[in-house]
Design an enzyme around this catalytic site. Structure first.
Site, PDB file in Angstrom:
ATOM      1  N   THR A 133       0.766  -1.254   0.652  1.00 37.22           N
ATOM      2  CA  THR A 133       0.516  -0.217  -0.240  1.00 37.22           C
ATOM      3  C   THR A 133       0.918   1.041   0.008  1.00 37.22           C
ATOM      4  OG1 THR A 133      -1.728  -1.359   1.208  1.00 37.22           O
ATOM      5  CG2 THR A 133      -2.355   1.158   1.572  1.00 37.22           C
ATOM      6  N   ARG A 165      -0.624  -5.616  16.151  1.00 38.74           N
ATOM      7  CA  ARG A 165      -0.089  -4.639  15.538  1.00 38.74           C
ATOM      8  C   ARG A 165      -1.704  -3.350  15.776  1.00 38.74           C
ATOM      9  NH1 ARG A 165       3.053  -4.980   9.970  1.00 38.74           N
ATOM     10  NH2 ARG A 165       1.582  -6.858  10.216  1.00 38.74           N
ATOM     11  N   LYS A 197      -7.231   1.739  -3.288  1.00 37.01           N
ATOM     12  CA  LYS A 197      -6.407   1.012  -2.472  1.00 37.01           C
ATOM     13  C   LYS A 197      -6.511   1.507  -0.753  1.00 37.01           C
ATOM     14  CE  LYS A 197      -4.990  -1.910   0.740  1.00 37.01           C
ATOM     15  NZ  LYS A 197      -5.344  -3.232   0.738  1.00 37.01           N
ATOM     16  N   CYS A 217      -3.292  -2.516   8.461  1.00 36.89           N
ATOM     17  CA  CYS A 217      -3.760  -1.616   7.706  1.00 36.89           C
ATOM     18  C   CYS A 217      -4.101  -0.193   7.787  1.00 36.89           C
ATOM     19  CB  CYS A 217      -4.089  -2.195   6.380  1.00 36.89           C
ATOM     20  SG  CYS A 217      -3.274  -3.952   5.820  1.00 36.89           S
TER      21      CYS A 217
END
Ligand code: UDX
Length: 425
Positions: A121, A328, A204, A260
């Site tokens: 990304t 995370r 994205k 993400c």
């Protein structure tokens, strides 16, 4: 087609093995000796259901091999996927230093026409940067194309997501690159969105930000539902059946985490600021998400009499979601931080994640023994149908906070638990 995957992390390894499934020959390149050694020995260095079997299968069939040798790997392959990390900078933007290193190495070792594909990304405009970095490091002017082809797979269901994508996005500027990319994906049965690299990069970020927005929307609405004694799950179902809204990503809970959403929403906010067009809606998404674990901690505190000092809290689930060992940006860890700040004693359980010794208990029974409350933070299947009656007998007090709205609330209430979900009335 011979494919090189640069970066054998989560996205790279999955992408490589899926291309093997589609009949391609794949090389996995990484500079991390440990990762390469593990993969060469057929071992994944992270947890992902189903991926280990694919690795065993394709390593045995010699469809994939792993190496540290950049020069040979670049020379021998036609299509090079960049799958390295793009961590968050201190200003919230994406750190492209790994991508830059890869681009420079490709430029240096390129021996014939290549297609370089960004799968990581990366912010809008990165394809142009990659093009420039490659050109600058080339000794001879060998032609190449840079394509943006973002990945939409989720941790925990990466294999299924990558094998059955909703769409494939190809952002290319040359017809040659576009047709080679389409050939590469010819056995996938889904729409292909053909566009330029910038739009592809934006797709994205926009996709992840939109999904994060759905989650923050339902979480903030859940707080209002709580005040009004409304079951937010019914609201999610009621609005999700409207095809214009869709049922997914409307599960109220602890807030989104992972590698993400938090990073990508921040990066898009940063891009927007840099371009003088702030995205205030996303700034609210981040704010609501940051508040959610604190809001839920306050719920626990109120229920336990306004003071958590020396209260023992059993936490079920530390991973940011089920079926992964990834912590995370885990909302569970954020809740634990808030609980510790209130001087609560934490005992944590996770089927896969290992925590510091002082907090982690091996079994569910050990975790709840002597606890004043249990908090379900990650929606692991094994927390769905526990023997709550016998767990209750081990606890000091019987508060059950189900922040995944996943247990049968009537059943646990009938056993004698004081149950509280996220607006799960
Ligand atoms: C996400 C995107 O879904 C994927 O397309 C992209 O490639 C990578 O980022 P991932 O981070 O693996 O995937 O997890 P996902 O299943 O999307 O969940 C993200 C977070 O949102 C998790 O913390 C999850 O618990 C939370 N979530 C998800 C909710 O709180 N409610 C929901 O309804 C759905």
């Amino acid at each position: 087609m011979k494919i090189l995957i640069v970066g054998t992390g989560y996205v790279g390894t999955t992408t490589g093995l899926i291309f093997c499934e589609m009949g391609h020959r794949v090389t996995g390149l990484d500079l991390d000796e440990c990762k390469i050694q593990a993969l060469q020995a057929g071992k994944l260095h992270f947890y992902e259901p189903g991926l280990g079997d694919l690795l065993t299968k394709h390593a045995a069939a010699q469809n994939i091999y792993f190496t540290k040798r950049t020069k040979e790997a670049v020379e021998e392959n036609d299509v090079i996927f960049i799958c390295v990390g793009t961590p968050q900078n201190s200003d919230g933007g994406a750190d492209l230093s790994y991508v830059k290193n890869v681009a420079e190495a490709i430029g240096k070792y390129m021996n014939n026409y290549k297609i370089i594909v960004t799968k990581s990304t990366v912010p809008v405009g990165t394809a142009e940067l990659v093009t420039n970095w490659i050109k600058k490091s080339q000794e001879d002017l060998i032609p190449f194309d840079v394509v943006s082809n973002p990945e939409f797979l989720r941790e925990g269901s990466a294999v299924q997501d990558a094998l059955n994508p909703d769409r494939i996005v190809i952002g290319a500027t040359s017809e040659k690159a576009r047709s080679i990319m389409k050939e590469l994906y010819k056995d996938f049965h889904c729409p292909i969105v053909e566009t330029n690299p910038k739009a592809s990069e934006m797709i994205k970020y926009a996709a992840n930000s939109f999904l994060a927005m759905k989650i923050s929307f339902i979480n903030e609405l859940a707080r209002l539902c709580d005040e009004l004694n409304i079951n937010v799950n019914d609201v999610s179902r009621g609005i999700g059946l409207d095809q214009r809204i869709g049922p997914l990503f409307l599960r109220a809970g602890m807030g989104y985490g992972g590698s993400c959403f938090p990073k990508d929403v921040n990066a898009l906010i940063q891009t927007a600021k840099e371009n003088g067009q702030p995205l205030s809606i996303l700034e609210s998404v981040v704010k609501v998400n940051a508040e959610q674990p604190l809001y839920l901690m306050e719920k626990i505190k109120d229920a336990l009499g306004g003071n958590l000092k020396n209260k023992t809290i059993g936490v079920f689930g530390v991973a940011f979601k089920a079926n992964t060992d990834d912590t995370r940006e885990s909302a569970s860890l954020k809740l634990i931080e808030h609980l510790l700040a209130e001087e609560a004693e934490i005992r944590a359980h996770d089927p896969i994640v290992k925590m510091e010794k002082e907090h982690q208990f091996r079994t569910i029974e050990e975790t709840v023994t002597g606890a004043d409350a249990v908090v379900i933070c990650t929606d692991w299947d094994e927390y769905k149908n526990l023997d709550w009656a016998s767990l209750k007998s081990l606890m000091k007090q019987t508060y059950l906070f189900d922040f995944c709205n996943m247990v049968d609330k009537e059943k646990v209430k009938s056993i004698g638990f004081q149950y509280m979900g996220v607006a799960n009335h």
